[in-house]
Design a protein around this motif. Sequence first.
Motif, PDB file in Angstrom:
ATOM      1  N   GLY A 276       0.713  -1.616  -0.756  1.00  0.00           N
ATOM      2  CA  GLY A 276       0.171   0.026  -0.175  1.00  0.00           C
ATOM      3  C   GLY A 276       0.587   1.162  -0.089  1.00  0.00           C
ATOM      4  O   GLY A 276       2.095   1.281   0.445  1.00  0.00           O
ATOM      5  N   MET A 277       0.458   2.214  -0.333  1.00  0.00           N
ATOM      6  CA  MET A 277       0.938   3.680  -0.236  1.00  0.00           C
ATOM      7  C   MET A 277      -0.249   5.147   0.134  1.00  0.00           C
ATOM      8  O   MET A 277      -1.446   4.992  -0.670  1.00  0.00           O
ATOM      9  CB  MET A 277       1.374   4.051  -2.270  1.00  0.00           C
ATOM     10  N   VAL A 278      -0.010   5.723   1.011  1.00  0.00           N
ATOM     11  CA  VAL A 278      -0.697   6.792   1.132  1.00  0.00           C
ATOM     12  C   VAL A 278      -0.165   8.181   0.474  1.00  0.00           C
ATOM     13  O   VAL A 278       1.302   7.926   1.061  1.00  0.00           O
ATOM     14  CB  VAL A 278      -0.888   7.025   2.680  1.00  0.00           C
ATOM     15  N   VAL A 279      -0.641   8.478  -0.467  1.00  0.00           N
ATOM     16  CA  VAL A 279      -0.148   9.857  -1.068  1.00  0.00           C
ATOM     17  C   VAL A 279      -0.735  11.001  -0.216  1.00  0.00           C
ATOM     18  O   VAL A 279      -1.703  10.921  -0.527  1.00  0.00           O
ATOM     19  CB  VAL A 279      -0.184   9.879  -2.319  1.00  0.00           C
ATOM     20  N   ILE A 280       0.413  12.028   0.002  1.00  0.00           N
ATOM     21  CA  ILE A 280      -0.297  12.696   0.910  1.00  0.00           C
ATOM     22  C   ILE A 280       0.088  13.986   0.187  1.00  0.00           C
ATOM     23  O   ILE A 280       1.342  14.714  -0.164  1.00  0.00           O
ATOM     24  CB  ILE A 280       0.557  12.975   2.103  1.00  0.00           C
ATOM     25  N   GLN A 281      -1.506  14.864   0.703  1.00  0.00           N
ATOM     26  CA  GLN A 281      -1.349  16.272  -0.441  1.00  0.00           C
ATOM     27  C   GLN A 281      -0.743  17.347  -0.186  1.00  0.00           C
ATOM     28  O   GLN A 281      -0.123  17.506   1.138  1.00  0.00           O
ATOM     29  CB  GLN A 281      -2.853  16.748  -0.243  1.00  0.00           C
ATOM     30  N   GLU A 282      -0.888  18.271  -1.453  1.00  0.00           N
ATOM     31  CA  GLU A 282      -0.032  19.749  -1.002  1.00  0.00           C
ATOM     32  C   GLU A 282      -1.102  20.163  -0.538  1.00  0.00           C
ATOM     33  O   GLU A 282      -1.832  19.565   0.158  1.00  0.00           O
ATOM     34  CB  GLU A 282       1.039  19.976  -2.131  1.00  0.00           C
ATOM     35  N   ILE A 283      -0.558  21.870  -0.636  1.00  0.00           N
ATOM     36  CA  ILE A 283      -2.023  22.200   0.019  1.00  0.00           C
ATOM     37  C   ILE A 283      -3.322  22.448  -1.144  1.00  0.00           C
ATOM     38  O   ILE A 283      -3.519  23.541  -0.661  1.00  0.00           O
ATOM     39  CB  ILE A 283      -0.960  23.987   0.300  1.00  0.00           C
TER      40      ILE A 283
ATOM     41  N   TYR B  54       4.330  15.130  -0.909  1.00  0.00           N
ATOM     42  CA  TYR B  54       4.840  16.084  -1.151  1.00  0.00           C
ATOM     43  C   TYR B  54       4.215  17.619  -0.531  1.00  0.00           C
ATOM     44  O   TYR B  54       3.032  18.227   0.465  1.00  0.00           O
ATOM     45  CB  TYR B  54       4.468  16.598  -2.267  1.00  0.00           C
ATOM     46  N   CYS B  55       5.911  19.129   0.197  1.00  0.00           N
ATOM     47  CA  CYS B  55       5.141  20.201   0.430  1.00  0.00           C
ATOM     48  C   CYS B  55       4.459  20.325   1.946  1.00  0.00           C
ATOM     49  O   CYS B  55       4.975  19.496   2.918  1.00  0.00           O
ATOM     50  CB  CYS B  55       4.075  20.387  -0.392  1.00  0.00           C
ATOM     51  N   LEU B  56       3.563  20.250   1.837  1.00  0.00           N
ATOM     52  CA  LEU B  56       2.326  19.819   3.453  1.00  0.00           C
ATOM     53  C   LEU B  56       2.695  18.437   3.453  1.00  0.00           C
ATOM     54  O   LEU B  56       3.283  18.216   4.820  1.00  0.00           O
ATOM     55  CB  LEU B  56       1.020  20.300   3.453  1.00  0.00           C
ATOM     56  N   GLY B  57       2.305  18.029   2.577  1.00  0.00           N
ATOM     57  CA  GLY B  57       2.633  16.278   2.884  1.00  0.00           C
ATOM     58  C   GLY B  57       4.017  15.999   3.269  1.00  0.00           C
ATOM     59  O   GLY B  57       4.139  14.826   4.045  1.00  0.00           O
ATOM     60  N   GLY B  58       4.650  16.755   2.462  1.00  0.00           N
ATOM     61  CA  GLY B  58       6.476  16.536   2.923  1.00  0.00           C
ATOM     62  C   GLY B  58       6.649  16.272   5.052  1.00  0.00           C
ATOM     63  O   GLY B  58       6.764  15.288   5.131  1.00  0.00           O
ATOM     64  N   LYS B  59       6.009  16.995   5.405  1.00  0.00           N
ATOM     65  CA  LYS B  59       6.669  17.671   6.240  1.00  0.00           C
ATOM     66  C   LYS B  59       5.432  16.433   7.122  1.00  0.00           C
ATOM     67  O   LYS B  59       5.836  15.760   8.377  1.00  0.00           O
ATOM     68  CB  LYS B  59       5.975  18.665   7.095  1.00  0.00           C
ATOM     69  N   LEU B  60       3.904  15.951   6.792  1.00  0.00           N
ATOM     70  CA  LEU B  60       3.220  14.828   7.627  1.00  0.00           C
ATOM     71  C   LEU B  60       3.832  13.447   7.332  1.00  0.00           C
ATOM     72  O   LEU B  60       3.796  12.519   7.793  1.00  0.00           O
ATOM     73  CB  LEU B  60       1.403  14.924   6.962  1.00  0.00           C
ATOM     74  N   ALA B  61       4.902  13.297   6.250  1.00  0.00           N
ATOM     75  CA  ALA B  61       5.717  12.633   6.050  1.00  0.00           C
ATOM     76  C   ALA B  61       6.564  11.922   6.673  1.00  0.00           C
ATOM     77  O   ALA B  61       6.208  11.102   7.690  1.00  0.00           O
ATOM     78  CB  ALA B  61       6.210  12.402   4.999  1.00  0.00           C
ATOM     79  N   TYR B  62       7.112  13.355   7.036  1.00  0.00           N
ATOM     80  CA  TYR B  62       8.086  13.073   8.619  1.00  0.00           C
ATOM     81  C   TYR B  62       6.734  12.963  10.360  1.00  0.00           C
ATOM     82  O   TYR B  62       7.300  11.124  10.654  1.00  0.00           O
ATOM     83  CB  TYR B  62       8.727  14.224   8.910  1.00  0.00           C
ATOM     84  N   LEU B  63       5.787  12.839   9.981  1.00  0.00           N
ATOM     85  CA  LEU B  63       5.078  12.832  11.227  1.00  0.00           C
ATOM     86  C   LEU B  63       4.513  11.250  11.054  1.00  0.00           C
ATOM     87  O   LEU B  63       4.381  10.791  12.360  1.00  0.00           O
ATOM     88  CB  LEU B  63       3.761  14.169  10.992  1.00  0.00           C
ATOM     89  N   MET B  64       3.919  10.942   9.481  1.00  0.00           N
ATOM     90  CA  MET B  64       3.753   9.470   9.939  1.00  0.00           C
ATOM     91  C   MET B  64       4.913   9.046  10.410  1.00  0.00           C
ATOM     92  O   MET B  64       4.784   7.934  11.383  1.00  0.00           O
ATOM     93  CB  MET B  64       3.177   9.208   7.826  1.00  0.00           C
TER      94      MET B  64
ATOM     95  N   GLY C  25       9.603  11.978   1.630  1.00  0.00           N
ATOM     96  CA  GLY C  25       8.864  13.390   2.171  1.00  0.00           C
ATOM     97  C   GLY C  25      10.066  14.209   1.008  1.00  0.00           C
ATOM     98  O   GLY C  25      11.186  14.316   1.806  1.00  0.00           O
ATOM     99  N   TYR C  26       8.669  15.048   0.583  1.00  0.00           N
ATOM    100  CA  TYR C  26       9.655  15.352  -0.614  1.00  0.00           C
ATOM    101  C   TYR C  26       9.256  17.541  -0.374  1.00  0.00           C
ATOM    102  O   TYR C  26       8.312  17.757   0.676  1.00  0.00           O
ATOM    103  CB  TYR C  26       9.067  15.799  -1.781  1.00  0.00           C
ATOM    104  N   TYR C  27      10.434  18.031  -0.321  1.00  0.00           N
ATOM    105  CA  TYR C  27      10.728  19.725   0.458  1.00  0.00           C
ATOM    106  C   TYR C  27       9.614  19.513   1.598  1.00  0.00           C
ATOM    107  O   TYR C  27       8.501  20.477   1.225  1.00  0.00           O
ATOM    108  CB  TYR C  27      10.690  20.667  -0.531  1.00  0.00           C
ATOM    109  N   GLY C  28       9.444  18.666   2.816  1.00  0.00           N
ATOM    110  CA  GLY C  28       8.692  19.435   3.743  1.00  0.00           C
ATOM    111  C   GLY C  28       9.113  21.373   3.935  1.00  0.00           C
ATOM    112  O   GLY C  28      10.137  20.703   4.604  1.00  0.00           O
ATOM    113  N   VAL C  29       7.930  21.285   4.645  1.00  0.00           N
ATOM    114  CA  VAL C  29       8.342  22.399   5.802  1.00  0.00           C
ATOM    115  C   VAL C  29       7.594  23.134   6.899  1.00  0.00           C
ATOM    116  O   VAL C  29       6.491  21.842   7.422  1.00  0.00           O
ATOM    117  CB  VAL C  29       6.743  23.671   4.527  1.00  0.00           C
TER     118      VAL C  29
END
Length: 228
Positions: free
Chosen positions: A25-32, A116-126, A137-141
């Motif tokens: 499985g892959m959870v893809v996390i949105q940008e803003i 990615y972006c917002l999702g990059g930070k959330l990937a870290y939190l995951m 995470g891509y370029y997490g803010v």
Amino acid sequence: MPDVTIEAADGGSFSAYVSGTGSAGMVVIQEIFGVNDVMRGLTDYWASKGYTAICPDLFWRQEPGIQISDKTDEHWKKAFALYQGFSETKGTEDLIQTVKFLRGMRSLKKVGAIGYCLGGKLAYLMATRSDVDAAVGYYGVGIDKSLDEASAITKPLLLHIAGKDGFVPPEAQAQVKAALSKNPLVEIETYPDDDHAFARTGGQHYSEASATRANARTEAFFAEHLKG
């Protein structure tokens, strides 16, 4: 496949776009910009790589079904307003519910998360708060503001950092690297000459060479940790 509905842990429900029938499985996390054409395309991309991919609507508490772009000033203003009103805690809880939903859909071997972006930070939190088997995470803010959670990382994490990221100053990048470099489970790839969103096809700062490099590394990373 039509969008699915996922129950939130604190009540209510949100939609998610699903693509593919892979055994991992892959959870893809949105940008803003919400679950727009870009995110649906990325979800389809990961489905084409052999994953059951899912992209949940994380702005549903503010306005369900956001699908805007990075092409107009009006959309940028709306995106930043949504970002300012977004709760990372609630968003991460929704992502954890998404992982549970995905695991329940079929007998998946492992589940990863990519953002990615917002999702990059959330990937870290995951990586710090959930049981995902690997995260990218891509370029997490804003990762620098949550480094107190770094000790909770027990599964592989890959971060792509843009050296000239207008939303992540050099001192923040240095803090992230210093805090995470001692953890053998964390890999950090830096793109010194690139700005934020260098991997967003068609975006202002898109770099084909860097995007190709980052995506190839990401594919290999997930193949190793989710399919290996």
